[in-house]
Write a protein that holds these residues in place. Structure first.
Motif, mmCIF file in Angstrom:
data_model
loop_
_atom_site.group_PDB
_atom_site.id
_atom_site.type_symbol
_atom_site.label_atom_id
_atom_site.label_comp_id
_atom_site.label_asym_id
_atom_site.label_seq_id
_atom_site.Cartn_x
_atom_site.Cartn_y
_atom_site.Cartn_z
ATOM 1 N N LEU A 185 0.756 86.990 64.258
ATOM 2 C CA LEU A 185 1.719 88.098 64.270
ATOM 3 C C LEU A 185 2.400 88.293 62.919
ATOM 4 O O LEU A 185 3.557 88.696 62.838
ATOM 5 C CB LEU A 185 2.780 87.887 65.362
ATOM 6 C CG LEU A 185 2.287 87.759 66.801
ATOM 7 C CD1 LEU A 185 3.440 87.418 67.732
ATOM 8 C CD2 LEU A 185 1.615 89.042 67.238
ATOM 9 N N ASN A 186 1.688 87.978 61.850
ATOM 10 C CA ASN A 186 2.216 88.129 60.481
ATOM 11 C C ASN A 186 3.554 87.421 60.287
ATOM 12 O O ASN A 186 4.439 87.906 59.592
ATOM 13 C CB ASN A 186 2.351 89.613 60.111
ATOM 14 C CG ASN A 186 1.010 90.293 60.014
ATOM 15 O OD1 ASN A 186 0.030 89.664 59.627
ATOM 16 N ND2 ASN A 186 0.954 91.559 60.375
ATOM 17 N N GLY A 187 3.717 86.302 60.943
ATOM 18 C CA GLY A 187 4.926 85.501 60.790
ATOM 19 C C GLY A 187 6.106 85.965 61.620
ATOM 20 O O GLY A 187 7.173 85.373 61.544
ATOM 21 N N ARG A 188 5.929 87.013 62.424
ATOM 22 C CA ARG A 188 7.049 87.519 63.227
ATOM 23 C C ARG A 188 7.321 86.653 64.456
ATOM 24 O O ARG A 188 8.279 86.908 65.173
ATOM 25 C CB ARG A 188 6.758 88.950 63.669
ATOM 26 C CG ARG A 188 6.770 89.942 62.530
ATOM 27 C CD ARG A 188 6.529 91.311 63.068
ATOM 28 N NE ARG A 188 5.357 91.274 63.951
ATOM 29 C CZ ARG A 188 4.375 92.145 63.929
ATOM 30 N NH1 ARG A 188 4.406 93.146 63.103
ATOM 31 N NH2 ARG A 188 3.351 92.024 64.748
ATOM 32 N N ILE A 236 12.797 82.550 64.249
ATOM 33 C CA ILE A 236 13.212 83.937 64.481
ATOM 34 C C ILE A 236 12.900 84.420 65.901
ATOM 35 O O ILE A 236 13.132 85.580 66.216
ATOM 36 C CB ILE A 236 12.586 84.884 63.442
ATOM 37 C CG1 ILE A 236 11.067 84.809 63.456
ATOM 38 C CG2 ILE A 236 13.124 84.610 62.059
ATOM 39 C CD1 ILE A 236 10.408 85.772 62.509
ATOM 40 N N LEU A 237 12.394 83.528 66.746
ATOM 41 C CA LEU A 237 12.150 83.893 68.143
ATOM 42 C C LEU A 237 13.456 83.920 68.927
ATOM 43 O O LEU A 237 14.414 83.225 68.595
ATOM 44 C CB LEU A 237 11.201 82.890 68.801
ATOM 45 C CG LEU A 237 9.729 82.979 68.467
ATOM 46 C CD1 LEU A 237 8.975 81.832 69.120
ATOM 47 C CD2 LEU A 237 9.152 84.304 68.899
ATOM 48 N N LEU A 238 13.459 84.694 69.994
ATOM 49 C CA LEU A 238 14.578 84.667 70.927
ATOM 50 C C LEU A 238 14.545 83.360 71.710
ATOM 51 O O LEU A 238 13.487 82.725 71.851
ATOM 52 C CB LEU A 238 14.498 85.856 71.880
ATOM 53 C CG LEU A 238 14.594 87.233 71.243
ATOM 54 C CD1 LEU A 238 14.356 88.309 72.295
ATOM 55 C CD2 LEU A 238 15.938 87.416 70.569
ATOM 56 N N LEU A 239 15.685 82.969 72.254
ATOM 57 C CA LEU A 239 15.797 81.680 72.946
ATOM 58 C C LEU A 239 14.790 81.503 74.085
ATOM 59 O O LEU A 239 14.146 80.446 74.164
ATOM 60 C CB LEU A 239 17.224 81.465 73.459
ATOM 61 C CG LEU A 239 17.457 80.135 74.159
ATOM 62 C CD1 LEU A 239 17.228 78.970 73.203
ATOM 63 C CD2 LEU A 239 18.853 80.077 74.738
#
Length: 146
Positions: free
Chosen positions: A45-48, A53-56
């Protein structure tokens, strides 16, 4: 001279196919594990999808599944009793993610259907193996009455 170890009876076709089935599922579990680790480390995901940076909810689910799927893969490949248990818990978590909490994790009906099919095939194999073992035990029981 006695042999060092007892010889095992040859495997039946059902037992052989069951082992092949477990190993195929182990490979798919390993693939899932690689996907989750790629997500968490930022390779997909191109580092996303990096962990920081993920949600909990995604952090908890992805981390748990990134641990559970390789353990399940090992257990299924070795055909030990805890392998299907770990797979069932990981598959159950994914099914819950994509059905009950689909507003958080999105929908993925393919994963849900595939896990359901694997569970059905596994259950069918276990029933066949149980029937075969039962038939073998009944052969050993003899009746001495005329």
């Amino acid at each position: 001279m006695n042999p060092d170890s007892q010889t095992l009876p040859p495997r039946t076709l059902t037992q052989f196919l069951f082992i092949i089935f477990l190993r195929l599922i182990a490979l798919s579990c390993f693939w899932f594990a690689l996907q989750y680790w790629a997500l968490l480390t930022g390779y997909s995901l191109n580092g996303r999808g990096r962990f920081d940076i993920l949600l909990l909810p995604w952090r908890v689910a992805a981390t748990g599944l990134a641990i559970a799927f390789p353990v399940a893969a090992l257990g299924l490949w070795l055909t030990v009793s805890w392998g299907p248990v770990i797979w069932a818990s990981a598959a159950g978590a994914q099914i819950l993610m994509y059905t009950v909490w689909s507003d958080i994790f999105g929908q993925n009906p393919v994963i849900v259907i595939l896990h359901g099919l694997v569970a059905l095939v596994y259950t069918a194999f276990r029933v066949l193996l149980w029937r075969h073992k039962r038939a073998e035990r009944l052969k050993l029981v003899g009746v001495d009455l005329p």
